[in-house]
Design an enzyme around this catalytic site. Sequence first.
Site, PDB file in Angstrom:
ATOM      1  N   HIS A  51       1.039  -1.470  -0.601  1.00 51.06           N
ATOM      2  CA  HIS A  51       0.135  -0.661   0.184  1.00 51.06           C
ATOM      3  C   HIS A  51       0.656   1.212   0.305  1.00 51.06           C
ATOM      4  CE1 HIS A  51      -4.065  -1.948   1.998  1.00 51.06           C
ATOM      5  NE2 HIS A  51      -3.279  -2.219   0.240  1.00 51.06           N
ATOM      6  N   GLU A  53       1.065   3.964   1.520  1.00 48.11           N
ATOM      7  CA  GLU A  53       1.703   3.979   3.441  1.00 48.11           C
ATOM      8  C   GLU A  53       2.349   3.291   3.666  1.00 48.11           C
ATOM      9  OE1 GLU A  53      -2.660   4.277   3.674  1.00 48.11           O
ATOM     10  OE2 GLU A  53      -1.997   2.942   2.850  1.00 48.11           O
ATOM     11  N   CYS A  76      -6.163   1.719   5.253  1.00 47.77           N
ATOM     12  CA  CYS A  76      -7.512   0.721   5.464  1.00 47.77           C
ATOM     13  C   CYS A  76      -6.731   0.357   7.292  1.00 47.77           C
ATOM     14  CB  CYS A  76      -6.699  -0.252   4.721  1.00 47.77           C
ATOM     15  SG  CYS A  76      -5.006  -1.048   5.404  1.00 47.77           S
ATOM     16  N   TRP A 172      -5.776   8.590 -41.411  1.00 47.28           N
ATOM     17  CA  TRP A 172      -6.254   8.924 -39.694  1.00 47.28           C
ATOM     18  C   TRP A 172      -7.030  10.276 -39.841  1.00 47.28           C
ATOM     19  CZ3 TRP A 172      -5.418   4.857 -36.458  1.00 47.28           C
ATOM     20  CH2 TRP A 172      -4.120   4.538 -36.720  1.00 47.28           C
ATOM     21  N   ASP A 202     -10.985  -3.381 -39.314  1.00 44.47           N
ATOM     22  CA  ASP A 202      -9.808  -2.989 -39.263  1.00 44.47           C
ATOM     23  C   ASP A 202      -8.939  -4.431 -38.118  1.00 44.47           C
ATOM     24  OD1 ASP A 202     -10.626  -0.290 -39.756  1.00 44.47           O
ATOM     25  OD2 ASP A 202     -10.517  -0.015 -38.040  1.00 44.47           O
ATOM     26  N   ARG A 209       1.246   2.135 -27.751  1.00 45.60           N
ATOM     27  CA  ARG A 209       2.571   1.642 -28.196  1.00 45.60           C
ATOM     28  C   ARG A 209       3.527   3.042 -28.172  1.00 45.60           C
ATOM     29  NH1 ARG A 209      -1.295  -0.291 -32.025  1.00 45.60           N
ATOM     30  NH2 ARG A 209      -1.317   2.208 -33.278  1.00 45.60           N
ATOM     31  N   GLU A 253     -13.340   2.036 -28.162  1.00 41.82           N
ATOM     32  CA  GLU A 253     -12.624   2.918 -28.701  1.00 41.82           C
ATOM     33  C   GLU A 253     -13.553   2.731 -30.286  1.00 41.82           C
ATOM     34  OE1 GLU A 253      -8.710   3.648 -29.583  1.00 41.82           O
ATOM     35  OE2 GLU A 253      -8.147   3.371 -27.787  1.00 41.82           O
TER      36      GLU A 253
END
Length: 324
Positions: A51, A53, A76, A172, A202, A209, A253
């Site tokens: 964690h 902390e 926690c 694009w 596609d 990337r 997407e």
Amino acid sequence: MSLDQRLIAVAIALGGRSCALSQPNPNVGCVIVKAGRIIGRGWTQPGGRPHAEAMALAEAGAEAHGATAYVSLEPCAHASPRGPSCAGLLTIAGIARVVIGRTDPDPRTNGKGIAALKAAGVSVDSDVMVDAASASMAGWLMQMAQKRPFITLKLATSLDGCIATVSGQSQWITSEAARAHGHVMRSRSNLIIIGRGTYDADTPKLDVRLAGVEARSPVRAILSTKGETPQGWERLDRPEAIIGHSAHYALIEGGAGAASAFLKCNLVDRLLLYRAPILIGGGKRCLGDIGLESLAHAHGCWRLHDARKFGDDRLEVYDRVRGV
């Protein structure tokens, strides 16, 4: 901003380093300060441990005694086979004061972490930056509340709302800089979703990337009721099948069918609208039917969260206004 708020903002930023990596735990950040100097920094590590902390205390060492810890989420209060409670670790280290971004809704901790610290004589200030801390852990909080990921829909369009020409050409529409930012958003997601039409057209890799973060490519899923599930992919037969998925952050997407289906089911929490300064005309539209019954129902559903430019392209980020 007060000093406490500025340091909680630092803790929140540190927690952002483990966005989409810390599941099943929240991506928490922690800063330990003594005599005006940061002596320890930490953020939840991949897989949820250590964690934040514990990481910050390890860096601070013995200097942590008498220091102040700034944590984006309430420490926690429950020990587990994977490690001790953070409230206990802070107490053992001799931390004198803890400042908390927001309380923890997990019933195992909710208020108990604060109570344990106070019982040990630690001064506590909580809910210092609730909205910012909540936004930084939106995926984990969505899992806590609705048992599903925080879902973002990405659309890259022309000015007239097209995602491709009539012939289907889409590469694009937006610039290289805008596409690079899209890869950053992929790296901050656990799950990436496309429709069957986009896959067949596609066969996208949907990987990240960008140099240095290639390993953060999300799990791929296809929204489809027909055909085979591609090897290495998950399958959702309908948008509602996302409920119960363990991912903290999901990114839709493509294409128009998948986008429209999730919007129609009111399962989109954030919109990423990338727009290039071009006109396509009679191309393929970015959305189909989303179940809108009247124009009046379209207003007040989305709130602008951010806007920026990537060269000539513009990005607008909108958050869903729930209850509308």
